[in-house]
Design a protein around this motif. Structure first.
Motif, mmCIF file in Angstrom:
data_model
loop_
_atom_site.group_PDB
_atom_site.id
_atom_site.type_symbol
_atom_site.label_atom_id
_atom_site.label_comp_id
_atom_site.label_asym_id
_atom_site.label_seq_id
_atom_site.Cartn_x
_atom_site.Cartn_y
_atom_site.Cartn_z
ATOM 1 N N GLN A 202 0.746 -1.142 -0.120
ATOM 2 C CA GLN A 202 0.113 0.182 0.162
ATOM 3 C C GLN A 202 0.911 1.203 -0.058
ATOM 4 O O GLN A 202 0.726 2.203 -0.837
ATOM 5 C CB GLN A 202 -0.964 0.104 1.244
ATOM 6 C CG GLN A 202 -1.875 1.070 1.415
ATOM 7 C CD GLN A 202 -2.771 1.013 2.541
ATOM 8 O OE1 GLN A 202 -2.280 0.551 3.629
ATOM 9 N NE2 GLN A 202 -3.877 1.481 2.428
ATOM 10 N N LEU A 203 1.760 1.232 0.851
ATOM 11 C CA LEU A 203 2.621 2.498 0.874
ATOM 12 C C LEU A 203 3.597 2.601 -0.444
ATOM 13 O O LEU A 203 3.741 3.733 -0.567
ATOM 14 C CB LEU A 203 3.698 2.237 2.049
ATOM 15 C CG LEU A 203 2.982 2.309 3.454
ATOM 16 C CD1 LEU A 203 3.988 1.966 4.369
ATOM 17 C CD2 LEU A 203 2.689 3.641 3.580
ATOM 18 N N ALA B 33 1.211 4.248 -2.993
ATOM 19 C CA ALA B 33 1.003 5.579 -2.855
ATOM 20 C C ALA B 33 2.271 6.388 -2.906
ATOM 21 O O ALA B 33 2.161 7.711 -3.410
ATOM 22 C CB ALA B 33 0.455 5.813 -1.345
ATOM 23 N N ALA C 283 -2.031 7.200 3.670
ATOM 24 C CA ALA C 283 -1.431 5.725 3.696
ATOM 25 C C ALA C 283 -0.575 5.569 4.723
ATOM 26 O O ALA C 283 -0.485 4.737 5.455
ATOM 27 C CB ALA C 283 -0.608 5.513 2.466
ATOM 28 N N SER D 14 -1.280 3.306 8.206
ATOM 29 C CA SER D 14 -0.151 2.387 8.624
ATOM 30 C C SER D 14 0.370 2.765 10.126
ATOM 31 O O SER D 14 1.518 1.918 10.400
ATOM 32 C CB SER D 14 1.003 2.479 7.434
ATOM 33 O OG SER D 14 0.724 2.133 6.304
ATOM 34 N N GLU E 217 -9.342 2.469 4.966
ATOM 35 C CA GLU E 217 -8.255 1.782 3.900
ATOM 36 C C GLU E 217 -7.042 1.336 4.701
ATOM 37 O O GLU E 217 -5.919 0.815 4.188
ATOM 38 C CB GLU E 217 -7.603 3.110 3.359
ATOM 39 C CG GLU E 217 -8.691 3.817 2.413
ATOM 40 C CD GLU E 217 -8.996 2.530 1.249
ATOM 41 O OE1 GLU E 217 -8.269 2.261 0.817
ATOM 42 O OE2 GLU E 217 -10.363 2.556 1.033
#
Length: 548
Positions: A74-75, A78, A98, A102, A279
């Motif tokens: 995910q990171l 982004a 993001a 996290s 998310e």
């Protein structure tokens, strides 16, 4: 002889015939083409350098190897999007969200600040930054960020509400009162709801008025606080914090105690924060807000978050426990036991697994198996194991053994509200009403937002013929847990015995709607996550033996 000037500027003899151009030849054309290619490559190269320079505006990801693989993915996505559009506030803001999702708050704060600088006209990124600063305890910076939001958009009620909460905690009551007033007048924001999730939330304006009631209590204006709370209760019957604070105000007056104006309560729905949580792929964030949703009886949202945690952490013992607990609470005990077996395979001999297995088996009526599981759990000195074991023994008619385990639970944890409630109902069944009421009142003070505690106290107060107090406790129970058939049943009995037959009928009908096989409402009954008990069964309070 006359001389002419040639087109190239050189002097020479006049030609007798017109001047001819020389043929360029293939090498000349190839040279021209090469020059064009060189210029194109130079232009393309300069673009690459520009894009690289722009991408360098976004700090490198750094070492994220310690994060779970889904979070890293995910990171990385982004980050790539932000590097391709480093001057886009939306791209940078998405990267900040993001990091936020996290739980890497320092990076999130930096990127929120960068997004806010790229788009000064928008308050969204400053608001997110204010949330994180407040969470980190950096109150002065949070105040600055949230004040910026309220200045940019004075109609942003959540910013005003958070400013009011900070001011209240700091004892700045005048500023808090003004900010609550702005929050009350702000236009409502619809709750965040992913597809398939139904959310029923109390509006922000109710929370703002609740804040004003707390200020009135803090100033010693009891009548004003009572008026605000009574109005809130009429307008929003499911708004539990108002019921709890009003009951505590009445109880404090009865016992000449200080009024607790600053109790913790489930915060108002925040669509912006919920969008970040939805998310997230981090177990800790998802389970944290699932627990908040559970306290606020927002079960659909809670289920969404737990299932998302299971999606990204399918073998995490905490996630498996939360899934099992949710399934058991919704009556799906066989499925819950499957998740508990998975957990036991990962964490063998963990007493928390045995506690939850015992509760599931108890719900299924397998009392001997439940007792065996709970005795395994009780090998560890644990209050939850003890009071759940006591509850199962109680259901088997082993009253003296049950009492011993309730008392052992309180020896381990003197503030264990569930053990207090179980022991209080044990006393009530044996005619020791005063001892029962005292224990249940203690349980309510320890767990003021727990519906079962109020319902069980109301049940005992009915037996003591203290009907006004019983109705008050049971109204709180219904407000805190509107889907509880036992709370509606007990309130119906209190109303019927008070001569309010039409209202009593409404409560009985509601209990039957929620649980069609509910027994005839002939007497008040205590209840538990083990289910309501019949007239001939031992009465017990709800147990809570989770991993919390």
């Amino acid at each position: 002889m006359a001389r002419k000037t040639r087109r190239d500027g050189r002097e020479g003899a006049a030609a007798a015939v017109p001047e001819r151009r020389a043929w360029a030849g293939p090498w000349t054309w190839l040279g021209a083409a090469a020059a064009v290619i060189v210029v194109g490559l130079a232009w393309w190269g300069s673009g690459v350098l520009v894009r690289r320079a722009q991408g360098s505006l976004v700090p490198p990801l750094g070492d994220i190897s310690g994060l779970p693989a889904p979070v890293r993915e995910q990171l990385e996505a982004a980050d790539a999007a932000a590097r391709s559009a480093p001057r886009s506030p939306e791209a940078i803001g998405a990267l900040a969200m993001a990091w936020h999702a996290s739980l890497v708050t320092d990076r999130a704060l930096d990127e929120y600040a960068r997004a806010a600088a790229l788009d000064p006209a928008s308050w969204r990124w400053s608001y997110y930054r204010g949330l994180l600063l407040e969470e980190r305890g950096r109150q002065s910076e949070a105040l600055e960020a949230l004040t910026e939001v309220s200045s940019t958009d004075p109609s942003m009620g959540l910013a005003w509400f958070r400013l009011a909460e900070i001011a209240f905690k700091q004892g700045r009551l005048d500023q808090a009162e003004r900010a609550y007033g702005h929050a009350e007048q702000a236009p409502p924001m619809p709750p965040f709801a992913p597809p398939g999730v139904e959310r029923h939330v109390v509006p922000l304006s109710a929370y703002a008025r609740f804040g004003q009631a707390r200020i009135a209590l803090e100033r010693g204006q009891g009548d004003k606080a009572a008026s605000i709370l009574d109005t809130l209760i009429r307008e929003f019957p499911s708004f539990g914090p108002a019921h709890v604070l009003r009951a505590q105000q009445a109880s404090a007056a009865d016992h000449a105690e200080p009024i607790p104006s600053a109790n913790a309560y489930v915060p108002p729905s925040d669509p912006l924060l919920d969008a970040v949580v939805a998310e997230s792929r981090m177990r800790d964030m998802l389970l944290k807000y699932a627990a908040v949703a559970s306290r606020g009886d927002d079960q659909s949202w809670r289920g969404y978050l737990i299932r998302r945690a299971l999606q990204f952490s399918p073998r995490d013992p905490n996630v498996l426990m939360e899934m099992a607990t949710m399934l058991r609470e919704s009556g799906r005990c066989t499925e819950a036991l499957d998740y508990l077996r998975q957990r036991e395979a990962i964490v063998p001999d963990d007493h928390v697994t045995f506690i939850e297995q015992g509760r599931c088996l108890s719900d299924l009526g397998q009392l001997e198996d439940a007792e065996a599981a709970l005795r395994r759990a009780a090998r560890v000195r644990d209050a939850s194991a003890e009071h759940n074991l006591g509850a199962v023994l109680d259901r088997q008619g082993k009253g003296d053994q049950a009492r011993a385990h309730y008392e052992r639970a309180l020896d381990i944890d003197p503030f264990n509200a569930r053990a207090m409630a179980n022991l209080g109902i044990w006393y009530d069944r044996r005619g020791r009403t005063d001892a029962a009421v005292a224990l249940l009142e203690r349980a309510v003070r320890v767990a003021p937002d727990n519906a079962e505690m109020h319902s069980n106290l109301g049940s005992v107060l009915i037996g003591a013929r203290r009907l006004p107090e019983a109705r008050r406790e049971l109204e709180i129970a219904v407000a805190l847990a509107p889907a509880s058939p036992e709370a509606h049943n007990n309130l119906g009995i209190a109303l019927a015995q008070s001569g309010q037959l039409a209202d009593a009928r409404r409560e009985f009908e509601r209990a039957l709607q929620l649980k069609p096989d509910h027994e005839r409402p002939t007497q008040p009954r205590s209840h538990s996550r083990d289910g309501p008990l019949g007239a001939q069964a031992p009465r017990q309070a709800r147990s809570n033996a989770g991993s919390r």
